[in-house]
Design a protein around this motif. Structure first.
Motif, PDB file in Angstrom:
ATOM      1  N   VAL A 109     139.382 -30.051  -8.311  1.00  0.00           N
ATOM      2  CA  VAL A 109     140.578 -30.476  -8.430  1.00  0.00           C
ATOM      3  C   VAL A 109     141.150 -30.354  -9.618  1.00  0.00           C
ATOM      4  O   VAL A 109     141.460 -30.060 -10.389  1.00  0.00           O
ATOM      5  N   VAL A 110     142.885 -30.447  -8.827  1.00  0.00           N
ATOM      6  CA  VAL A 110     143.966 -28.894  -9.671  1.00  0.00           C
ATOM      7  C   VAL A 110     145.154 -30.284  -9.357  1.00  0.00           C
ATOM      8  O   VAL A 110     145.542 -30.953  -8.889  1.00  0.00           O
ATOM      9  N   GLU A 124     132.059 -30.823 -12.770  1.00  0.00           N
ATOM     10  CA  GLU A 124     132.947 -31.008 -13.307  1.00  0.00           C
ATOM     11  C   GLU A 124     131.557 -30.816 -14.829  1.00  0.00           C
ATOM     12  O   GLU A 124     132.047 -30.922 -15.971  1.00  0.00           O
ATOM     13  N   ASP A 125     130.178 -30.288 -14.912  1.00  0.00           N
ATOM     14  CA  ASP A 125     129.383 -30.651 -15.564  1.00  0.00           C
ATOM     15  C   ASP A 125     129.747 -28.898 -16.109  1.00  0.00           C
ATOM     16  O   ASP A 125     128.889 -28.049 -16.847  1.00  0.00           O
ATOM     17  N   ARG A 126     129.957 -28.265 -15.248  1.00  0.00           N
ATOM     18  CA  ARG A 126     130.094 -26.572 -15.049  1.00  0.00           C
ATOM     19  C   ARG A 126     131.368 -25.925 -16.202  1.00  0.00           C
ATOM     20  O   ARG A 126     132.374 -26.905 -16.501  1.00  0.00           O
ATOM     21  N   THR A 127     131.388 -25.072 -17.034  1.00  0.00           N
ATOM     22  CA  THR A 127     132.143 -24.523 -17.532  1.00  0.00           C
ATOM     23  C   THR A 127     133.573 -24.579 -17.484  1.00  0.00           C
ATOM     24  O   THR A 127     133.765 -23.769 -15.589  1.00  0.00           O
ATOM     25  N   PRO A 128     135.056 -23.943 -17.652  1.00  0.00           N
ATOM     26  CA  PRO A 128     136.300 -23.624 -17.162  1.00  0.00           C
ATOM     27  C   PRO A 128     135.863 -22.918 -16.727  1.00  0.00           C
ATOM     28  O   PRO A 128     136.828 -22.337 -15.810  1.00  0.00           O
ATOM     29  N   HIS A 129     135.610 -22.296 -17.378  1.00  0.00           N
ATOM     30  CA  HIS A 129     135.366 -20.411 -16.382  1.00  0.00           C
ATOM     31  C   HIS A 129     134.629 -20.546 -15.053  1.00  0.00           C
ATOM     32  O   HIS A 129     135.663 -19.701 -13.936  1.00  0.00           O
ATOM     33  N   ARG A 183     134.343 -23.462 -13.228  1.00  0.00           N
ATOM     34  CA  ARG A 183     135.368 -24.171 -12.138  1.00  0.00           C
ATOM     35  C   ARG A 183     136.236 -22.411 -11.721  1.00  0.00           C
ATOM     36  O   ARG A 183     136.871 -23.098 -10.721  1.00  0.00           O
ATOM     37  N   ASP A 184     137.017 -22.178 -13.018  1.00  0.00           N
ATOM     38  CA  ASP A 184     138.053 -20.908 -12.269  1.00  0.00           C
ATOM     39  C   ASP A 184     137.707 -20.248 -11.101  1.00  0.00           C
ATOM     40  O   ASP A 184     137.750 -19.996 -10.532  1.00  0.00           O
ATOM     41  N   GLU A 185     136.389 -19.204 -11.695  1.00  0.00           N
ATOM     42  CA  GLU A 185     135.467 -18.290 -10.433  1.00  0.00           C
ATOM     43  C   GLU A 185     135.420 -19.492  -9.215  1.00  0.00           C
ATOM     44  O   GLU A 185     135.211 -19.175  -8.069  1.00  0.00           O
ATOM     45  N   ARG A 207     138.289 -19.890  -7.350  1.00  0.00           N
ATOM     46  CA  ARG A 207     138.849 -18.363  -6.605  1.00  0.00           C
ATOM     47  C   ARG A 207     138.234 -18.001  -5.583  1.00  0.00           C
ATOM     48  O   ARG A 207     139.048 -18.047  -4.682  1.00  0.00           O
ATOM     49  N   GLU A 208     137.156 -19.104  -5.379  1.00  0.00           N
ATOM     50  CA  GLU A 208     136.022 -18.597  -4.672  1.00  0.00           C
ATOM     51  C   GLU A 208     136.440 -18.753  -3.045  1.00  0.00           C
ATOM     52  O   GLU A 208     136.498 -18.180  -1.816  1.00  0.00           O
ATOM     53  N   VAL A 209     137.019 -20.298  -3.362  1.00  0.00           N
ATOM     54  CA  VAL A 209     136.975 -21.125  -2.393  1.00  0.00           C
ATOM     55  C   VAL A 209     138.646 -20.455  -1.385  1.00  0.00           C
ATOM     56  O   VAL A 209     138.341 -21.049  -0.432  1.00  0.00           O
ATOM     57  N   ILE A 210     139.606 -20.259  -2.512  1.00  0.00           N
ATOM     58  CA  ILE A 210     140.461 -19.930  -1.975  1.00  0.00           C
ATOM     59  C   ILE A 210     140.460 -18.759  -1.339  1.00  0.00           C
ATOM     60  O   ILE A 210     141.102 -18.883  -0.118  1.00  0.00           O
ATOM     61  N   THR A 211     139.859 -17.741  -1.787  1.00  0.00           N
ATOM     62  CA  THR A 211     139.462 -16.358  -1.328  1.00  0.00           C
ATOM     63  C   THR A 211     139.078 -16.550  -0.184  1.00  0.00           C
ATOM     64  O   THR A 211     139.337 -14.922   0.624  1.00  0.00           O
TER      65      THR A 211
END
Length: 250
Positions: free
Chosen positions: A235-236, A12-17, A19-21, A24-28
């Motif tokens: 978490v989504v 959670e300390d990372r930026t929203p960008h 976290r989005d990346e 994407r990484e774990v999904i792809t």
């Protein structure tokens, strides 16, 4: 406890960008997706109150003169699985535990008719299957219940034969990673190529112990906080974001 570097890298300390990346990484990179059932796929007790089910189990124990098996707090729990686990911990009679578990299964089966599908779950399951991912369910719900729900939604073919529900050994409930490891072994998949989607702290803890990246689904902020408190870095609150990534990566 094992902590996946992929999870800690997207805290959670990372930026929203970032976290989005990370999402994407774990999904792809996931070739195998291991789902919990009640939560990310549906709300099983949406129309058949879990609180009422727990009370019925307690009342049945009372009729069997098993009053001393539960503490006062356990007698008031709204969680029927907590009742089952409490009895399993304290009572040496396997027959009693098996009969209680069967009563819980019947209540779960009744709940299927009024279960509420999690938003975007059906589409996500079908889309992930269509793009080549292999899916499994590893849950503490009865496999009979999972099968009936999947059949009712036309989703069984997306998971068959990889549905792993609770066994008669209650020690194997999550956070024990037994169900996740069982699914991975059956599918011949490495933990690094898999992804767990769950909605409870126990789901997260089981994934961490198995060394599998974890994606938490939380239907509200309170549940999201609970997941993050045990180490969930991703978490989504809606599966729509996951669906968009899967579609764009196809």
């Amino acid at each position: 406890m094992f902590t996946s570097p992929l999870l800690t890298a997207v805290s959670e300390d990372r930026t929203p960008h970032d976290r989005d990346e990370g999402l994407r990484e774990v999904i792809t990179r996931a070739r195998v997706v291991l789902w919990d059932f009640d939560g990310p796929i549906c709300r099983l007790f949406a129309g058949h109150s879990a609180d009422r089910v727990a009370n019925r189990l307690v009342q049945w124990l009372d009729t069997r003169r098993r009053l001393g098996l539960l503490t006062d707090e356990e007698r008031e729990t709204p969680d029927p699985y907590a009742v089952l686990l409490a009895v399993g911990r304290r009572h040496p009679s396997l027959d009693l535990v098996l009969e209680l578990e069967e009563r819980l299964t019947r209540e779960e089966l009744r709940a299927v008719a009024s279960a509420m599908p999690t938003a975007y779950a059906d589409s996500l399951i079908r889309t992930w299957t269509a793009v080549g991912a292999r899916l499994a369910i590893a849950t503490d719900n009865s496999p009979r219940v999972v099968g009936e729900y999947l059949e009712s939604r036309g989703l069984m073919s997306c998971f068959f034969p990889h549905v792993y529900g609770r066994t008669q050994d209650l020690h194997l409930f999550k956070p024990n990673p037994y169900g996740l490891n069982r699914a991975l072994n059956a599918m011949g998949a490495a933990p690094s190529k898999a992804l767990v989607i769950g909605s409870t702290p126990a789901d997260c803890q089981a994934a961490l112990q198995a060394g599998i990246p974890f994606l938490g689904y939380a239907r509200n902020a309170r549940k999201a906080k609970e997941l993050r408190s045990v180490g969930a870095g991703l978490v989504v609150e809606s599966l729509e974001q996951v669906l968009r990534i899967v579609r764009s990566s196809a």
